[in-house]
Design an enzyme around this catalytic site. Sequence first.
Site, short mmCIF file in Angstrom:
data_model
loop_
_atom_site.label_atom_id
_atom_site.label_comp_id
_atom_site.label_asym_id
_atom_site.label_seq_id
_atom_site.Cartn_x
_atom_site.Cartn_y
_atom_site.Cartn_z
N GLY A 88 0.81 -1.22 0.00
CA GLY A 88 0.00 0.00 0.00
C GLY A 88 0.84 1.26 0.00
CD GLU A 128 -1.46 -1.13 -3.83
OE1 GLU A 128 -2.06 -1.91 -4.61
OE2 GLU A 128 -1.63 -1.17 -2.59
CD GLU A 145 0.64 -5.83 -2.30
OE1 GLU A 145 0.32 -4.64 -2.12
OE2 GLU A 145 1.55 -6.18 -3.10
#
Length: 244
Positions: free
Chosen positions: A97, A100, A120
């Site tokens: 994240g 991201e 992930e």
Amino acid sequence: LSVGLIELNRPKALNALSDALFSDLIHATETLNGMDGIGSIVITGKGKAFAAGADIQEMSEKEFSDVYKQNMFAQWADITKISKPMIAAVNGFALGGGCELAMMCDIILASSNAKFGQPEINLGIIPGAGGTQRLVRSIGKSKAMEMVLTGNMIDADRAERDGLVARVYDGREELVEGAIGMGLLIGQKSQLAVRMAKEAVDAADEMTLEQGLNFERRLFHSLFATKDQKEGMSAFLSKREPHF
């Protein structure tokens, strides 16, 4: 115009992006976005990391019905709706994240010790906040596939070489100074032109080339109805600095 500086502050958790932290981040960016004296926003992380991903402890207890009903991570997209330029100043880890979030910003700058990754796959899941989509648009399919399928990290130099990062700085202090300096430079420009330039570049991912070129031309044409265009061209011809 000034620069709004946001520092992710969960250093003991390597700034893992819990729901509460991301909610605070969205609130902070929206607040700065509404302030007339702010021209751009810099996001960085306190301590050894930018953000080491979403909060795994928080996610580990969830079931499919939980994440599906709450449309998990959909609210993260609010970051991309900010109209002012967003600069990610990545120090240390930007994983999952965190990577991201950096890609949701308009410009990514990095310190020399920065590490980017989408690990992930090692948790039995895949990126869920844009990692499989924005990474392809930044570095191409093959390199994105490598990162997503292996979970391997890349360093700052490779991230710059691959096109994920715009510039690399020696250390965190130089990084933040460089990000603020870039934000201040953007703040000296016509803010109407800055906003339209951001809209045009962002549209490139959503439109065909013909649609994008037409959209760009219409924005270009519209700026001829502004005082900033008159001032900018007058200053250029008069060999002086413009005052937007």
